[in-house]
Scaffold this motif. Structure first.
Motif, PDB file in Angstrom:
ATOM      1  N   LYS A  55      16.145   3.754 -25.693  1.00 59.73           N
ATOM      2  CA  LYS A  55      16.003   5.202 -25.799  1.00 59.73           C
ATOM      3  C   LYS A  55      16.249   5.710 -27.213  1.00 59.73           C
ATOM      4  CE  LYS A  55      14.652   6.086 -21.689  1.00 59.73           C
ATOM      5  NZ  LYS A  55      13.304   6.647 -21.456  1.00 59.73           N
ATOM      6  N   SER A  56      16.962   4.919 -28.018  1.00 59.10           N
ATOM      7  CA  SER A  56      17.208   5.346 -29.397  1.00 59.10           C
ATOM      8  C   SER A  56      16.010   5.049 -30.298  1.00 59.10           C
ATOM      9  CB  SER A  56      18.458   4.658 -29.954  1.00 59.10           C
ATOM     10  OG  SER A  56      18.250   3.256 -30.102  1.00 59.10           O
ATOM     11  N   PRO A 104      12.115   6.620 -27.416  1.00 55.29           N
ATOM     12  CA  PRO A 104      12.516   7.497 -26.307  1.00 55.29           C
ATOM     13  C   PRO A 104      11.429   7.802 -25.300  1.00 55.29           C
ATOM     14  CG  PRO A 104      12.347   8.721 -28.368  1.00 55.29           C
ATOM     15  CD  PRO A 104      12.257   7.273 -28.720  1.00 55.29           C
ATOM     16  N   GLY A 115      19.419   7.835 -19.532  1.00 51.56           N
ATOM     17  CA  GLY A 115      18.008   8.079 -19.841  1.00 51.56           C
ATOM     18  C   GLY A 115      17.022   7.242 -19.063  1.00 51.56           C
ATOM     19  N   ARG A 174       8.907  13.817 -27.927  1.00 54.68           N
ATOM     20  CA  ARG A 174      10.168  14.245 -27.308  1.00 54.68           C
ATOM     21  C   ARG A 174      11.053  14.971 -28.321  1.00 54.68           C
ATOM     22  NH1 ARG A 174      10.878  12.093 -22.247  1.00 54.68           N
ATOM     23  NH2 ARG A 174      13.134  12.439 -22.316  1.00 54.68           N
ATOM     24  N   PRO A 205      17.986  12.224 -23.582  1.00 57.66           N
ATOM     25  CA  PRO A 205      16.769  12.082 -22.769  1.00 57.66           C
ATOM     26  C   PRO A 205      16.747  12.978 -21.539  1.00 57.66           C
ATOM     27  CG  PRO A 205      17.474   9.928 -23.515  1.00 57.66           C
ATOM     28  CD  PRO A 205      18.546  10.901 -23.933  1.00 57.66           C
TER      29      PRO A 205
END
Length: 225
Positions: free
Chosen positions: A69-70, A73, A96, A141, A154
């Motif tokens: 997610k880093s 994402p 997330g 995002r 997220p």
């Protein structure tokens, strides 16, 4: 269909079965059998969706989920685990994850969830929202308020998007857990209150338009635009 799916699963027999079913549906599949191998693959290449086992040698799924997610994402993640406790489900979704399945896995259900997650990714990738002083780029995002980028987690982002897409509708906390977190569970709904609080702290827009409906839940008020 050219969607790329990475299977990170230390049970090779199960990984092979998942891969077989995904290939039958026309997906491009890649595999990793431990956390280190999975981490290397997500650093080298971007995937549309990752099926991620939580309990693995070398590096666990929680750490990998944070990494995914880093650096990517917009990649969809379906967690799989032999543990189905509510605390684990909530923790994974908070980090997330887009979905959560408890082993033993139903291949039919897994394929359905894969299709649904990729469909939602495809339908959202071209969208862009402009409301008042905020701009939201779905594919990246990213959220900007008065042209300043705002860092959202997220699930903060997903909750904001859901409310914006469904203006002036009142949602119970249980409904938001089901619609946004993607898992219908009978648990503590305070996570919704926490996320709403964070959105209001980060965005003046939410402080003004994300309303509490006492005794019911929340709605995004857009009648004043």
């Amino acid at each position: 269909m050219n969607e790329k799916i990475l299977i990170i699963e230390d049970e090779k027999k199960l990984s092979n079965v998942i891969e077989l079913y995904l290939k039958k549906e026309g997906y491009l599949t890649y595999t990793a059998y431990d956390g280190f191998e999975g981490e290397k693959k997500i650093e080298e290449e971007e995937f549309d969706l990752i099926i991620l086992d939580i309990m693995m040698p070398n590096k666990d799924g929680w750490s990998l989920l944070r990494k995914i997610k880093s650096i990517s994402p917009k990649t969809k993640v379906i967690l799989t685990t032999a543990r189905g406790e509510e605390e684990d489900r909530v923790f994974g979704l908070e980090l997330g994850a887009d979905d959560y399945m408890v082993k033993p896995l139903s291949m039919r259900e897994l394929i359905l969830r894969v299709k649904l997650r990729l469909k939602s990714k495809e339908s959202s990738s071209l969208e862009k929202f402009n409301f008042k002083d905020i701009t939201i780029e779905i594919e990246n995002r990213m959220v900007y308020e008065e042209e300043i980028p705002i860092n959202l987690t997220p699930k903060e982002f997903d909750l904001l998007i859901f409310m914006i897409k469904n203006p002036n509708q009142v949602f119970k906390r249980e409904q938001l857990l089901d619609k946004v977190w993607g898992y219908d569970f009978m648990g503590d709904t305070r996570t919704i209150d926490t996320h709403v609080k964070k959105l209001r702290e980060k965005l003046k827009f939410c402080n003004t338009y994300l309303k509490t409906v006492w005794g019911v839940g929340y709605k995004l008020e857009r009648s004043n635009q």
